[in-house]
Design a protein around this motif. Structure first.
Motif, mmCIF file in Angstrom:
data_model
loop_
_atom_site.group_PDB
_atom_site.id
_atom_site.type_symbol
_atom_site.label_atom_id
_atom_site.label_comp_id
_atom_site.label_asym_id
_atom_site.label_seq_id
_atom_site.Cartn_x
_atom_site.Cartn_y
_atom_site.Cartn_z
ATOM 1 N N GLU A 30 0.972 -1.192 0.039
ATOM 2 C CA GLU A 30 0.186 -0.011 -0.124
ATOM 3 C C GLU A 30 0.907 1.404 0.083
ATOM 4 O OE1 GLU A 30 -3.993 -1.460 2.191
ATOM 5 O OE2 GLU A 30 -2.393 -0.773 3.303
ATOM 6 N N VAL A 31 2.008 1.093 0.674
ATOM 7 C CA VAL A 31 2.737 2.541 0.627
ATOM 8 C C VAL A 31 3.394 2.632 -0.690
ATOM 9 C CG1 VAL A 31 5.089 3.230 1.619
ATOM 10 C CG2 VAL A 31 3.500 1.984 3.238
ATOM 11 N N LEU A 34 0.869 4.094 -2.933
ATOM 12 C CA LEU A 34 0.714 5.532 -2.563
ATOM 13 C C LEU A 34 1.756 6.277 -3.091
ATOM 14 C CD1 LEU A 34 -0.533 5.390 1.216
ATOM 15 C CD2 LEU A 34 -1.436 6.516 -0.638
ATOM 16 N N ARG A 35 2.832 5.900 -2.916
ATOM 17 C CA ARG A 35 3.991 6.869 -3.659
ATOM 18 C C ARG A 35 3.924 6.829 -5.307
ATOM 19 N NH1 ARG A 35 8.956 7.114 -0.606
ATOM 20 N NH2 ARG A 35 8.565 6.118 1.242
ATOM 21 N N MET A 36 3.060 6.112 -5.863
ATOM 22 C CA MET A 36 2.663 6.156 -7.229
ATOM 23 C C MET A 36 1.555 6.634 -7.314
ATOM 24 S SD MET A 36 4.070 2.270 -8.601
ATOM 25 C CE MET A 36 3.767 2.545 -10.204
ATOM 26 N N GLY A 37 0.937 7.331 -6.425
ATOM 27 C CA GLY A 37 -0.156 8.471 -6.486
ATOM 28 C C GLY A 37 -1.456 7.493 -6.799
ATOM 29 N N ALA A 58 -11.492 4.985 2.011
ATOM 30 C CA ALA A 58 -10.420 5.558 1.420
ATOM 31 C C ALA A 58 -10.104 4.231 0.453
ATOM 32 C CB ALA A 58 -9.294 5.824 2.361
ATOM 33 N N HIS A 59 -9.807 4.457 -0.736
ATOM 34 C CA HIS A 59 -9.332 3.607 -1.832
ATOM 35 C C HIS A 59 -7.953 3.575 -2.274
ATOM 36 C CE1 HIS A 59 -9.148 1.854 -5.930
ATOM 37 N NE2 HIS A 59 -10.170 1.095 -5.380
ATOM 38 N N ILE A 60 -7.186 2.766 -1.795
ATOM 39 C CA ILE A 60 -5.665 2.535 -2.292
ATOM 40 C C ILE A 60 -5.506 1.245 -3.036
ATOM 41 C CG2 ILE A 60 -3.503 2.238 -1.507
ATOM 42 C CD1 ILE A 60 -4.183 3.601 1.014
ATOM 43 N N LYS A 113 7.490 8.922 6.609
ATOM 44 C CA LYS A 113 6.597 8.389 6.973
ATOM 45 C C LYS A 113 5.046 8.583 6.393
ATOM 46 C CE LYS A 113 9.112 5.881 10.347
ATOM 47 N NZ LYS A 113 9.395 4.663 10.033
ATOM 48 N N VAL A 114 4.197 7.738 6.142
ATOM 49 C CA VAL A 114 2.912 8.279 5.556
ATOM 50 C C VAL A 114 2.221 9.013 6.834
ATOM 51 C CG1 VAL A 114 0.924 7.605 4.275
ATOM 52 C CG2 VAL A 114 3.056 6.441 3.747
ATOM 53 N N LYS A 115 1.478 10.012 6.450
ATOM 54 C CA LYS A 115 0.796 10.460 7.462
ATOM 55 C C LYS A 115 -0.466 10.877 7.063
ATOM 56 C CE LYS A 115 3.805 10.670 11.035
ATOM 57 N NZ LYS A 115 3.656 10.123 12.406
#
Length: 154
Positions: A30-31, A34-37, A58-60, A113-115
């Protein structure tokens, strides 16, 4: 601070009263996504369940390179990490004043860190939304007029 996902609809539908920063529990894939948007916070909200905060809606998206056995659910509830006193304060505001907690953004902090940026918000009525749009248009026109004046076009 690098934004990974934003919730533009929240600023349109709610008037923001107070903002907070919360950690978020994610899996490794998931991280990466997220980094790929590959995230969408459009219909997301925060709920307090048994003294813990969860990000719902939330959709990841998962990556195609993720192993099929370890693919997390894309719309799964994700736990948010905050101090107990802050959670109690938010729970009191939500239950007593009828306010809502919405997610505004997911971002990377200085330590990578993802916040999650969450906000205590109050819903807008239709006429409030129209007033906000009118004010935004007037501000945009004023900025354009000022830049044209400073450039000597007028």
């Amino acid at each position: 601070m690098k934004d990974l996902a934003r919730n533009k609809k929240a600023l349109h539908d709610f008037s923001i009263l107070e903002t907070f920063e919360a950690g978020i529990v994610l899996k490794g894939s998931e991280v990466k996504s997220l980094r790929m948007g590959r995230a969408n916070l459009k219909d997301s909200f925060v709920r307090i369940i048994k003294g813990e905060m969860f990000l719902l809606g939330a959709h990841i998206s998962y990556l195609e390179s993720t192993n099929a056995h370890f693919r997390p659910d894309e719309k799964a509830p994700r736990k948010l990490l905050m101090h107990k006193k802050q959670i109690d304060k938010l729970f009191g505001s939500v239950s007593k004043d009828g306010l809502t907690i919405v997610a505004l953004a997911l971002y990377l902090n200085e330590k990578n860190k993802v916040k999650a940026k969450i906000a205590l918000a109050k819903g807008k009525n239709i006429h409030d939304k129209r007033e906000t749009l009118k004010k935004k248009d007037a501000d945009r026109e004023a900025r354009a007029a000022m830049s044209n004046f400073s450039k000597g076009k007028i």
